[in-house]
Design a protein around this motif. Structure first.
Motif, PDB file in Angstrom:
ATOM      1  N   LYS A   1       0.859  -1.185   0.000  1.00  8.31           N
ATOM      2  CA  LYS A   1       0.000   0.000   0.000  1.00  8.31           C
ATOM      3  C   LYS A   1       0.891   1.230   0.000  1.00  8.31           C
ATOM      4  CE  LYS A   1      -4.043  -2.014   1.300  1.00  8.31           C
ATOM      5  NZ  LYS A   1      -5.290  -1.883   0.661  1.00  8.31           N
ATOM      6  N   PRO A   2       0.333   2.386  -0.387  1.00  9.13           N
ATOM      7  CA  PRO A   2       1.105   3.623  -0.238  1.00  9.13           C
ATOM      8  C   PRO A   2       1.392   3.880   1.242  1.00  9.13           C
ATOM      9  CG  PRO A   2      -0.905   4.002  -1.529  1.00  9.13           C
ATOM     10  CD  PRO A   2      -0.966   2.610  -0.988  1.00  9.13           C
ATOM     11  N   VAL A   3       2.561   4.385   1.542  1.00  4.61           N
ATOM     12  CA  VAL A   3       2.987   4.622   2.924  1.00  4.61           C
ATOM     13  C   VAL A   3       3.462   6.062   3.059  1.00  4.61           C
ATOM     14  CG1 VAL A   3       4.671   3.992   4.696  1.00  4.61           C
ATOM     15  CG2 VAL A   3       3.639   2.223   3.283  1.00  4.61           C
ATOM     16  N   ARG A   4       3.095   6.671   4.175  1.00  5.90           N
ATOM     17  CA  ARG A   4       3.573   8.023   4.495  1.00  5.90           C
ATOM     18  C   ARG A   4       4.117   7.978   5.912  1.00  5.90           C
ATOM     19  NH1 ARG A   4      -0.461  13.094   3.819  1.00  5.90           N
ATOM     20  NH2 ARG A   4      -1.691  11.843   5.228  1.00  5.90           N
ATOM     21  N   VAL A   5       5.377   8.338   6.072  1.00  2.00           N
ATOM     22  CA  VAL A   5       6.018   8.403   7.389  1.00  2.00           C
ATOM     23  C   VAL A   5       6.088   9.879   7.759  1.00  2.00           C
ATOM     24  CG1 VAL A   5       8.047   7.825   8.751  1.00  2.00           C
ATOM     25  CG2 VAL A   5       7.339   6.325   6.870  1.00  2.00           C
ATOM     26  N   ILE A   6       5.465  10.208   8.886  1.00  2.00           N
ATOM     27  CA  ILE A   6       5.319  11.607   9.285  1.00  2.00           C
ATOM     28  C   ILE A   6       6.141  11.861  10.550  1.00  2.00           C
ATOM     29  CG2 ILE A   6       3.687  13.422   9.901  1.00  2.00           C
ATOM     30  CD1 ILE A   6       1.516  11.586   8.562  1.00  2.00           C
ATOM     31  N   TYR A   7       7.177  12.654  10.400  1.00  2.00           N
ATOM     32  CA  TYR A   7       8.024  13.021  11.532  1.00  2.00           C
ATOM     33  C   TYR A   7       7.509  14.318  12.155  1.00  2.00           C
ATOM     34  CZ  TYR A   7      11.301   9.421  10.116  1.00  2.00           C
ATOM     35  OH  TYR A   7      11.870   8.202   9.817  1.00  2.00           O
ATOM     36  N   PRO A   8       7.873  14.602  13.408  1.00  2.00           N
ATOM     37  CA  PRO A   8       7.431  15.854  14.051  1.00  2.00           C
ATOM     38  C   PRO A   8       7.831  17.069  13.211  1.00  2.00           C
ATOM     39  CG  PRO A   8       8.484  14.431  15.655  1.00  2.00           C
ATOM     40  CD  PRO A   8       8.703  13.799  14.304  1.00  2.00           C
ATOM     41  N   ASP A   9       6.942  18.040  13.165  1.00  2.00           N
ATOM     42  CA  ASP A   9       7.159  19.301  12.456  1.00  2.00           C
ATOM     43  C   ASP A   9       7.321  19.129  10.939  1.00  2.00           C
ATOM     44  OD1 ASP A   9       7.083  20.653  14.923  1.00  2.00           O
ATOM     45  OD2 ASP A   9       9.217  20.281  15.231  1.00  2.00           O
ATOM     46  N   THR A  10       6.865  17.994  10.406  1.00  2.00           N
ATOM     47  CA  THR A  10       6.911  17.772   8.969  1.00  2.00           C
ATOM     48  C   THR A  10       5.582  18.193   8.358  1.00  2.00           C
ATOM     49  OG1 THR A  10       8.376  15.875   9.250  1.00  2.00           O
ATOM     50  CG2 THR A  10       7.200  16.029   7.161  1.00  2.00           C
ATOM     51  N   ALA A  11       5.636  18.958   7.284  1.00  2.00           N
ATOM     52  CA  ALA A  11       4.412  19.360   6.582  1.00  2.00           C
ATOM     53  C   ALA A  11       3.908  18.176   5.765  1.00  2.00           C
ATOM     54  CB  ALA A  11       4.701  20.538   5.671  1.00  2.00           C
ATOM     55  N   VAL A  12       2.610  17.942   5.825  1.00  2.00           N
ATOM     56  CA  VAL A  12       1.998  16.880   5.032  1.00  2.00           C
ATOM     57  C   VAL A  12       0.762  17.432   4.326  1.00  2.00           C
ATOM     58  CG1 VAL A  12       2.807  14.961   6.462  1.00  2.00           C
ATOM     59  CG2 VAL A  12       0.640  16.049   6.993  1.00  2.00           C
ATOM     60  N   THR A  13       0.402  16.805   3.226  1.00  2.00           N
ATOM     61  CA  THR A  13      -0.805  17.216   2.516  1.00  2.00           C
ATOM     62  C   THR A  13      -2.019  16.769   3.321  1.00  2.00           C
ATOM     63  OG1 THR A  13      -0.871  15.165   1.253  1.00  2.00           O
ATOM     64  CG2 THR A  13       0.324  17.018   0.273  1.00  2.00           C
ATOM     65  N   MET A  14      -3.136  17.446   3.112  1.00  2.00           N
ATOM     66  CA  MET A  14      -4.362  17.124   3.846  1.00  2.00           C
ATOM     67  C   MET A  14      -5.285  16.218   3.038  1.00  2.00           C
ATOM     68  SD  MET A  14      -3.936  18.492   6.737  1.00  2.00           S
ATOM     69  CE  MET A  14      -5.567  18.310   7.425  1.00  2.00           C
TER      70      MET A  14
END
Length: 97
Positions: free
Chosen positions: A61-74
């Protein structure tokens, strides 16, 4: 003065009728998909593990790893796995979206 009274009465009647017009409910949008569509519930055992452990796992599956203070799409993708990493480098949450 008589004309003013008629105008005010007409305006009051118009406002009263307008207040009785039913308001349509907003469109709720598409129905949400299954809660575990991306498989996040099956990966909850990774919560508390080092983020580096994700490098050893192959995902289909698609994976997104989100670190603190990282901008991500909504944008919401029910098939995408989201791994939220805390400030100590550990996996804090596994969610779909």
């Amino acid at each position: 003065m008589h004309v003013l009274a008629k105008t005010m009465a007409g305006l009051g009647l118009a406002l009263a009728v307008t207040a009785c017009v039913p308001v349509e409910a907003p469109d709720p949008g598409p129905a949400p998909g299954p809660v575990n569509q991306c498989g996040a519930l099956d990966l909850q055992y990774l919560v508390g593990a080092p983020a580096a452990q994700l490098d050893t796992i192959r995902f289909n599956k698609p994976v997104r790893v989100i670190y603190p203070d990282t901008a991500v799409t909504m944008d919401y993708n029910p098939d995408r796995l989201n791994f939220q990493i805390d400030r100590t480098g550990l996996i804090a949450r596994v969610t779909c979206g």
